[in-house]
Motif scaffolding. Structure first.
Motif, PDB file in Angstrom:
ATOM      1  N   VAL A 112      -5.916  14.900  10.186  1.00 43.40           N
ATOM      2  CA  VAL A 112      -6.840  14.783   9.066  1.00 43.40           C
ATOM      3  C   VAL A 112      -6.574  15.919   8.085  1.00 43.40           C
ATOM      4  O   VAL A 112      -6.322  17.060   8.471  1.00 43.40           O
ATOM      5  CB  VAL A 112      -8.312  14.732   9.540  1.00 43.40           C
ATOM      6  CG1 VAL A 112      -8.702  15.971  10.286  1.00 43.40           C
ATOM      7  CG2 VAL A 112      -9.254  14.491   8.375  1.00 43.40           C
ATOM      8  N   LEU A 113      -6.558  15.540   6.823  1.00 43.18           N
ATOM      9  CA  LEU A 113      -6.241  16.504   5.775  1.00 43.18           C
ATOM     10  C   LEU A 113      -7.521  16.871   5.027  1.00 43.18           C
ATOM     11  O   LEU A 113      -8.215  15.999   4.514  1.00 43.18           O
ATOM     12  CB  LEU A 113      -5.235  15.867   4.802  1.00 43.18           C
ATOM     13  CG  LEU A 113      -4.985  16.601   3.495  1.00 43.18           C
ATOM     14  CD1 LEU A 113      -4.376  17.960   3.740  1.00 43.18           C
ATOM     15  CD2 LEU A 113      -4.074  15.779   2.599  1.00 43.18           C
TER      16      LEU A 113
ATOM     17  N   ALA B  85     -14.803  11.317  -0.628  1.00 48.51           N
ATOM     18  CA  ALA B  85     -13.530  11.520   0.066  1.00 48.51           C
ATOM     19  C   ALA B  85     -12.354  10.942  -0.718  1.00 48.51           C
ATOM     20  O   ALA B  85     -11.231  11.394  -0.590  1.00 48.51           O
ATOM     21  CB  ALA B  85     -13.593  10.890   1.449  1.00 48.51           C
ATOM     22  N   ASP B  86     -12.627   9.953  -1.559  1.00 49.11           N
ATOM     23  CA  ASP B  86     -11.545   9.374  -2.348  1.00 49.11           C
ATOM     24  C   ASP B  86     -11.296  10.144  -3.638  1.00 49.11           C
ATOM     25  O   ASP B  86     -10.506   9.722  -4.464  1.00 49.11           O
ATOM     26  CB  ASP B  86     -11.867   7.908  -2.682  1.00 49.11           C
ATOM     27  CG  ASP B  86     -12.011   7.076  -1.427  1.00 49.11           C
ATOM     28  OD1 ASP B  86     -11.133   7.200  -0.554  1.00 49.11           O
ATOM     29  OD2 ASP B  86     -12.999   6.337  -1.305  1.00 49.11           O
TER      30      ASP B  86
ATOM     31  N   LYS C 211       0.835  -1.206   0.000  1.00 51.45           N
ATOM     32  CA  LYS C 211       0.000   0.000   0.000  1.00 51.45           C
ATOM     33  C   LYS C 211       0.866   1.252   0.000  1.00 51.45           C
ATOM     34  O   LYS C 211       1.901   1.303   0.672  1.00 51.45           O
ATOM     35  CB  LYS C 211      -0.893   0.024   1.242  1.00 51.45           C
ATOM     36  CG  LYS C 211      -2.037  -0.963   1.185  1.00 51.45           C
ATOM     37  CD  LYS C 211      -3.019  -0.655   2.301  1.00 51.45           C
ATOM     38  CE  LYS C 211      -4.372  -1.266   2.056  1.00 51.45           C
ATOM     39  NZ  LYS C 211      -4.402  -2.715   2.269  1.00 51.45           N
TER      40      LYS C 211
ATOM     41  N   GLN D 156      -3.412   7.911  14.994  1.00 47.13           N
ATOM     42  CA  GLN D 156      -2.842   9.142  14.453  1.00 47.13           C
ATOM     43  C   GLN D 156      -3.915  10.227  14.415  1.00 47.13           C
ATOM     44  O   GLN D 156      -4.898  10.099  13.712  1.00 47.13           O
ATOM     45  CB  GLN D 156      -2.333   8.907  13.028  1.00 47.13           C
ATOM     46  CG  GLN D 156      -1.145   7.983  12.946  1.00 47.13           C
ATOM     47  CD  GLN D 156       0.143   8.668  13.342  1.00 47.13           C
ATOM     48  OE1 GLN D 156       0.214   9.883  13.399  1.00 47.13           O
ATOM     49  NE2 GLN D 156       1.152   7.879  13.642  1.00 47.13           N
ATOM     50  N   GLU D 157      -3.700  11.273  15.163  1.00 47.97           N
ATOM     51  CA  GLU D 157      -4.694  12.339  15.105  1.00 47.97           C
ATOM     52  C   GLU D 157      -4.303  13.358  14.054  1.00 47.97           C
ATOM     53  O   GLU D 157      -3.659  14.359  14.331  1.00 47.97           O
ATOM     54  CB  GLU D 157      -4.866  13.012  16.467  1.00 47.97           C
ATOM     55  CG  GLU D 157      -6.327  13.423  16.620  1.00 47.97           C
ATOM     56  CD  GLU D 157      -6.570  14.546  17.589  1.00 47.97           C
ATOM     57  OE1 GLU D 157      -5.718  15.442  17.714  1.00 47.97           O
ATOM     58  OE2 GLU D 157      -7.642  14.534  18.201  1.00 47.97           O
TER      59      GLU D 157
ATOM     60  N   ASP E  17      -5.760   4.435  13.532  1.00 43.38           N
ATOM     61  CA  ASP E  17      -6.723   5.226  14.280  1.00 43.38           C
ATOM     62  C   ASP E  17      -6.068   6.132  15.310  1.00 43.38           C
ATOM     63  O   ASP E  17      -6.632   7.129  15.724  1.00 43.38           O
ATOM     64  CB  ASP E  17      -7.716   4.309  15.016  1.00 43.38           C
ATOM     65  CG  ASP E  17      -8.632   3.617  14.040  1.00 43.38           C
ATOM     66  OD1 ASP E  17      -8.764   4.139  12.918  1.00 43.38           O
ATOM     67  OD2 ASP E  17      -9.194   2.565  14.384  1.00 43.38           O
TER      68      ASP E  17
ATOM     69  N   LEU F  66      -4.349   7.553   7.622  1.00 46.45           N
ATOM     70  CA  LEU F  66      -5.522   6.882   7.067  1.00 46.45           C
ATOM     71  C   LEU F  66      -5.748   5.505   7.689  1.00 46.45           C
ATOM     72  O   LEU F  66      -6.880   5.137   7.966  1.00 46.45           O
ATOM     73  CB  LEU F  66      -5.390   6.743   5.544  1.00 46.45           C
ATOM     74  CG  LEU F  66      -5.594   8.025   4.728  1.00 46.45           C
ATOM     75  CD1 LEU F  66      -5.356   7.751   3.260  1.00 46.45           C
ATOM     76  CD2 LEU F  66      -6.985   8.592   4.940  1.00 46.45           C
TER      77      LEU F  66
ATOM     78  N   ASP G  74      -1.101  -0.844  -4.189  1.00 48.01           N
ATOM     79  CA  ASP G  74      -2.445  -0.305  -4.048  1.00 48.01           C
ATOM     80  C   ASP G  74      -2.278   1.142  -3.592  1.00 48.01           C
ATOM     81  O   ASP G  74      -1.885   1.410  -2.460  1.00 48.01           O
ATOM     82  CB  ASP G  74      -3.195  -1.132  -2.996  1.00 48.01           C
ATOM     83  CG  ASP G  74      -4.547  -0.530  -2.662  1.00 48.01           C
ATOM     84  OD1 ASP G  74      -5.002   0.358  -3.417  1.00 48.01           O
ATOM     85  OD2 ASP G  74      -5.132  -0.942  -1.642  1.00 48.01           O
TER      86      ASP G  74
ATOM     87  N   GLN H 205       0.378  10.959   5.743  1.00 46.49           N
ATOM     88  CA  GLN H 205      -1.016  10.791   5.343  1.00 46.49           C
ATOM     89  C   GLN H 205      -1.390   9.318   5.313  1.00 46.49           C
ATOM     90  O   GLN H 205      -2.483   8.931   5.738  1.00 46.49           O
ATOM     91  CB  GLN H 205      -1.262  11.451   3.971  1.00 46.49           C
ATOM     92  CG  GLN H 205      -2.602  11.160   3.350  1.00 46.49           C
ATOM     93  CD  GLN H 205      -3.765  11.844   4.072  1.00 46.49           C
ATOM     94  OE1 GLN H 205      -3.612  12.407   5.145  1.00 46.49           O
ATOM     95  NE2 GLN H 205      -4.941  11.780   3.482  1.00 46.49           N
TER      96      GLN H 205
ATOM     97  N   ILE I 188      -3.556   3.935  -2.103  1.00 41.79           N
ATOM     98  CA  ILE I 188      -4.767   4.187  -1.323  1.00 41.79           C
ATOM     99  C   ILE I 188      -5.182   5.658  -1.393  1.00 41.79           C
ATOM    100  O   ILE I 188      -6.322   5.987  -1.143  1.00 41.79           O
ATOM    101  CB  ILE I 188      -4.636   3.729   0.153  1.00 41.79           C
ATOM    102  CG1 ILE I 188      -3.534   4.490   0.884  1.00 41.79           C
ATOM    103  CG2 ILE I 188      -4.414   2.229   0.231  1.00 41.79           C
ATOM    104  CD1 ILE I 188      -3.575   4.277   2.392  1.00 41.79           C
ATOM    105  N   ARG I 189      -4.282   6.498  -1.757  1.00 42.53           N
ATOM    106  CA  ARG I 189      -4.649   7.907  -1.892  1.00 42.53           C
ATOM    107  C   ARG I 189      -3.585   8.626  -2.709  1.00 42.53           C
ATOM    108  O   ARG I 189      -2.400   8.315  -2.590  1.00 42.53           O
ATOM    109  CB  ARG I 189      -4.756   8.551  -0.496  1.00 42.53           C
ATOM    110  CG  ARG I 189      -5.215   9.991  -0.434  1.00 42.53           C
ATOM    111  CD  ARG I 189      -6.615  10.220  -0.920  1.00 42.53           C
ATOM    112  NE  ARG I 189      -7.670   9.471  -0.268  1.00 42.53           N
ATOM    113  CZ  ARG I 189      -8.297   9.866   0.851  1.00 42.53           C
ATOM    114  NH1 ARG I 189      -7.946  10.968   1.447  1.00 42.53           N
ATOM    115  NH2 ARG I 189      -9.274   9.149   1.350  1.00 42.53           N
TER     116      ARG I 189
END
Lengths: 607, 503
Positions: A387-388, A477-478, A137, A384-385, A382, A379, A164, A375, A166-167
């Motif tokens: 968010v982008l 979101a993707d 990933k 990791q605080e 959980d 994703l 893969d 990033q 993922i983003r």
């Protein structure tokens, strides 16, 4: 939990990073270097080479060594950027079956995603060697200004490489993530990313709770260090031609040597004032006599050669701040990213524009990969605080009657989002509408990128303007765009999920547009227009009622005559706009009409 | 130690509360600075009335008591009725995002769906999702109306850090996924609107319009109800209300006053009132408390001393005279106060407050034709203001394609001006566009539009469209044919006719 690597797939160099125990780190390659040249070659024996090895043999195998493939990814054969690359590259670029671009290496055609996949695969292997486990990933970065087709092609490259993706995230955003990660700051930051092939500027807000919000982003996907190298090459080539009457461009190997020398000279001039370009035996003259190239390049000359390119980046910065409705003083930090930001002239220009010394806190070559890794971790982990909140770099909309581009989702809109607009039919008894989904900033539809199309049929036969079609754009979101069109009368619906391709050429779009013209929707909803028209006509009537009186009062003064002329012009313009049924223009004129009307009333009241 | 002052809590939907005219009037004067005393002076209401109203408002959660702010108002100037304008921006202390109310609007079954969310998270998502239509941007973000850009951002960031779909990346969210995305979309819309100065201005103006119309509605509607309640229904009413109980309801036209208007026309006539007054006098003689409290406005007189009269009839007569005199005194001083308050409000362009004050004033002088006319005048202006306000609101909502809201606002416009063909047509069309249209209402409005402007062919088309949608093909056909008489080539009508005939 599966590890996600972050890859900065650069034009000239690539870099891979990962978050280990909460800390993002760059993974060095086998040679111990933290970046790997984005170069791919095929040897005479048919062996594939990637990275440093490919770069080292580039001069002797210039025709079969690909560099800067990123400049071609997701582009169409007919685009000017590709034409330019065909003229200046030492490897062969040919037209592919879908008007796309193919690169010929040892008589074999490769698509651009295939070439990029080789680089991505190399990065994957570097990470696997380091981690001692397989990696599947990745988060891959692209220039912020890449369109959906270019992003999709990059994703395809990942897939070919067995990753893969993922983003996909934007390079300047990744840089900001890396800059702000774990620092618990609240700041508005500008990221100036001047890399090998592209220039990007992004403005972000870094806030509490690990939130990174992109406010605006802009750039130029064909403006980078490569272009400055090209200026140096031009300068060397033309100097050589004047001296010897020989065009070095005709020789692919000479060209590759020039390219190397230009890049080297450019880098050296970041620290010294002048440098020697020395290329012995660059070419043979007609009489079997070897010629040498030897010239001194000063920093001043380089700055003159690249002045307009740097100026362009500053212009884009200016535009971006305007779009973001921010003043320079509201930018609390400027982060420099990309190799080109080592150039003193670039640093000076940025500092002069933002009136602030750029941050020295990040490593310009590594920061993007680190951000991608951050990033990726955010994703899947959980804990990791972070968010982008990213934005759409380009406006999305549809083509309307008259080849206009009607925007539904503006540039710099935070995703996920959805927007709806109502359109009407553009000709009598129209039973179908064609929805052409486009991306871009131009008002002229053909100048924008076509993303997809579909047809909504079964409309009731009616005079134009009476059937209303509601078009909804949605970005999840993707980053996947879906478009829906709904006949408000019958509630019939048609929709597509836009999957970007690198399929169509401008000509094809143009031809398609001509065919489709009659079936397009009208962007003006009649109700909105009627409202504006009524208001405008009311004002015009009142102005004209006052006209004789006002004329009598003010006609004696120059100023008065001038004012009357102006008023007439405004009225005429408004009338023309009404005749054109141009709702935007009518609305604009209403302002002028209101002012005129108020002025006229004032004049009459005073006497 | 200074006395605590009442302050309004933001975003309370006044229309849903049982307030009377006095409460409403008092509410318009509560600005977070004036204390009880000032409020009594500003409103001209008796102290006990102020106290009981404040108590009621506090109980209903409309106001709270706080220590007076940094700049307490001067308590001098007792003679003037100056009152600061009700400040809409003076609200802090808002309900927090997570605690919007107690009643769940979702089906508890939705909580049972198996997704990767905790029960708490599910509740929170559903709770907010089903309220989205009712929440304004400020309430949604949990910030004050006057929150600065930084606070807006902070609130947004906090919410975004839990609402962004990336927080649930590759998780199974089932039916919660679109809901989470919708929530994020809305908080982003709220943020983007509030950090952009011009967008925020337009939105603020819209909200003000909503608040004004709501306040005005409450004020006017309750005033009407109050008038109705002046008819004493039983002797168990508190004695303090006796003085006003005896006042007949003001004469007013029922045309524009909303749902309760028709109740007013059944007021008691003067003759009946006279009889009631007499009965009251008799009751007083019967040894019951005669303390007709009117508050501290007039110097509180002692309870009548047991005077001696030669015969009881004389005594009754004297007592009654005395009682009526006092009522008249009180009434006239109250009357003056309300008229003054009304004029003051007018001078400040607060037409609705003025109308309310004049309305109460008419209660004290039911036979004053001049005052009645003045009231009617102001009332008409207030209605016009309300009409304008709703029209603006409806237009904004329609432009932003909030169909159900726009439909509701247009319907209110229609109520204020029954003959507003344009509003009726808009109402019908907005209802049609709403997700779950009440076609019966749509038809009513479309019919109304046709009745008002029978020559306007588009109204016929709207009506026919409503019928068609409702499946009333015969009616649709008829409406279309009527319209086609006016414009034989009207394409929409022809289309509807064809469809209606076919099915």
């Amino acid at each position: 939990m599966e590890k996600v690597i972050g890859i900065d797939l650069g034009t000239t160099n690539s870099c891979v990073a990962i978050v280990e125990n909460g800390t993002p780190v760059v993974i060095p390659n086998r040679g111990g270097y933290k970046t790997t040249p984005s170069m791919v070659a095929v040897t005479e024996a048919g062996k594939r080479l990637v990275g440093h090895i490919a770069k080292r043999q580039a001069i002797t195998n210039a025709e079969n060594t690909v560099y800067a493939a990123k400049r071609l990814i997701g582009r169409k054969w007919n685009s000017p950027q590709v034409k330019n690359a065909v003229a200046t590259s030492s490897y062969r670029i040919v037209e592919g079956p879908h008007n796309d671009v193919r690169i010929v290496l040892r008589e074999k055609d490769f698509s651009v995603p295939e070439i990029s996949a080789m680089v991505l695969q190399e990065m994957k292997v570097i990470a696997e060697d380091y981690l001692g486990e397989t990696v599947s990933k990745a988060v891959v970065t692209v220039p912020a200004y890449f369109n959906d087709n270019q992003r999709q092609a990059t994703k395809d490259a990942g897939e070919i490489a067995g990753l893969d993706v993922i983003r996909i995230i934007n390079e300047p955003t990744a840089a900001a993530l890396s800059y702000g990660f774990g620092r618990n700051i609240e700041k508005t930051v500008a990221v100036y990313d001047f890399g090998g092939g592209t220039f990007d500027i992004s403005v972000l807000e870094i806030g509490a709770h690990g939130v990174f919000k992109v406010i605006a982003t802009a750039g130029d996907t064909f403006l980078g260090g490569e272009d400055i190298d090209a200026r140096i090459i031009d300068w060397l080539v033309s100097g050589f031609q004047e001296e010897n009457g020989i065009d070095l461009r005709q020789d692919r190997m000479a060209l590759q040597r020039l390219k190397d020398a230009a890049e080297k000279a450019k880098c050296e001039l970041s620290s010294v004032r002048e440098t020697e370009v020395n290329l012995p035996f660059i070419i043979s003259s007609g009489r079997n006599e070897a010629l040498h190239l030897q010239r001194t390049l000063t920093r001043q000359t380089l700055e003159e050669l690249s002045d307009d390119l740097i100026e362009r980046t500053v212009e884009i910065c200016k535009q971006t701040l305007e779009d973001a409705k921010l003043t320079k003083s509201e930018i609390e930090e400027v982060v420099l990213v990309g190799g080109m930001t080592r150039m003193p002239k670039v640093q000076q220009s940025v500092q002069a524009f933002f009136e602030r010394e750029p941050s020295k806190g990040v490593h310009p070559d590594e920061v993007v990969a680190l951000g991608a890794a951050i990033q990726g971790a955010a994703l899947v982990d959980d804990k990791q605080e972070m968010v982008l909140l990213d934005v759409t770099p380009h406006a999305l909309g549809i083509m309307t009657f008259g080849s206009y581009f009607e925007e539904l989702i503006p540039q710099n809109t935070t995703v996920p989002t959805h927007r709806t607009k109502i359109f009407t039919t553009s000709r009598d008894n129209q039973t179908a509408v064609k929805i052409l989904v486009m991306q871009g900033e131009s008002q002229r539809a053909e100048e924008n990128e076509l993303l997809g199309e579909f047809i909504l049929t079964g409309l009731r036969r009616a005079p134009k303007g009476q059937i209303e079609v509601e078009v909804t754009f949605e970005i999840n979101a993707d980053g996947i765009v879906s478009v829906r069109a709904k006949d408000l009368e019958t509630c019939l619906e048609q929709s597509i999920q836009v999957t970007a391709t690198s399929g169509l050429t401008k000509e094809e779009i143009k031809a398609m547009m001509d065919n489709a013209k009659d079936d397009l929707v009208d962007r003006r909803t009649s109700e909105e227009f009627e409202g504006a028209k009524q208001e405008a006509e009311k004002l015009i009537a009142e102005i004209e009622k006052l006209f004789p009186q006002v004329q009598q009062i003010v006609a004696s003064s120059d100023f008065g005559r001038d004012a009357i002329e102006k008023a007439k012009a405004i009225v005429d313009k408004a009338r023309a706009a009404i005749d054109r049924r141009d709702v935007t223009s009518v609305k604009e004129q209403i302002e002028g009409l209101t002012r005129t009307h108020r002025m006229f009333k004032g004049v009459v009241a005073k006497t | 130690m200074s006395e605590k002052v009442p302050r309004r809590l933001a975003h309370v939907i006044l229309g849903q509360l049982k307030l009377d005219a006095k409460d409403g009037f008092l509410l318009t004067r509560i600005d977070g600075r004036a204390g009880r005393r000032e409020l009594a002076r500003d409103t001209g209401l008796p102290d006990f009335q102020v106290d009981s109203s404040l108590e009621k408002l506090e109980r209903l959660g409309v106001i709270e008591f706080v220590s007076p702010g940094a700049a307490p108002r001067e308590t001098a100037k007792p003679q003037t009725l100056t009152s600061p304008p009700p400040s809409a921006r003076d609200r802090t202390q808002l309900p927090q995002f997570g605690s919007l109310g107690v009643d769940a609007r979702y089906d508890p079954k939705e909580l049972e769906e198996e997704v990767d969310l905790s029960a708490e998270q599910k509740k929170r998502v559903l709770d907010i999702f089903y309220r989205l239509d009712d929440l304004d941007h400020f309430t949604l973000l949990g910030i004050a109306r006057d929150a600065d850009k930084k606070s807006v951002k902070r609130a947004y960031f906090e919410l975004a850090s839990v609402m962004h779909p990336d927080r649930y990346f590759k998780k199974n969210l089932g039916s919660f996924k679109p809901k989470v995305e919708a929530l994020f979309d809305r908080i982003t819309e709220a943020h983007d609107t509030l950090v952009d100065a011009s967008k925020r201005l337009a939105y603020g103006a819209y909200l003000d319009e909503v608040a004004t119309t709501m306040g005005m509605e409450a004020l006017l509607a309750r005033a009407v109800e109050e008038a109705q309640s002046f008819v004493p229904v039983s002797s168990s009413r508190p004695p303090g209300a006796a003085a006003s109980e005896a006042m007949p309801p003001p004469h007013r036209s029922p045309s524009n006053a909303g749902p309760s208007a028709r109740l007013v026309s059944t007021g008691p006539d003067a003759h009946e009132l006279q009889a009631r007054r007499e009965a009251l006098g008799k009751r007083l003689l019967g040894g019951k408390s005669a303390r007709a409290t009117t508050g501290n406005l007039s110097p509180p007189s002692q309870a009548p001393s047991p005077l001696r009269y030669s015969n009881s009839g004389e005594a009754v007569e004297a007592l009654r005279r005395r009682y009526e005199e006092r009522i008249e005194n009180v009434a006239s001083s109250q009357l003056q106060r309300y008229i003054k308050a009304g004029e003051e409000a007018l001078a400040k362009n607060d037409i609705v407050a003025a109308a309310s004050a004049f309305q109460i004033a008419t209660k004290f002088a039911p036979n004053d034709a001049g005052l009645a006319m003045r009231y009617q005048e102001v009332k008409n202006d207030a209605d016009t203001r309300l009409w304008e306000s709703y029209t603006k609101q409806a237009t904004y909502e329609e432009e932003n394609r909030h169909w159900p809201e726009a439909a509701r606002s247009w319907q209110k416009v229609c109520k204020l001006r029954v003959g507003d063909a344009n509003a009726n047509a808009h109402a019908a069309r907005c209802i049609l566009r709403a997700a779950d249209p009440n076609l019966h209402h749509a038809a009513e409005h479309a019919k109304c539009a046709v009745a008002c402007e029978p020559a306007e062919v588009d109204h016929h088309a709207t009506l026919a469209e409503v019928y068609l949608k409702a499946g009333l093909f015969v009616s649709a056909k008829k409406a279309a044919e009527t319209g086609l008489h006016l414009a034989p080539n009207h394409a929409v009508l022809l289309g509807i006719l064809k469809k209606a005939t076919k099915t």
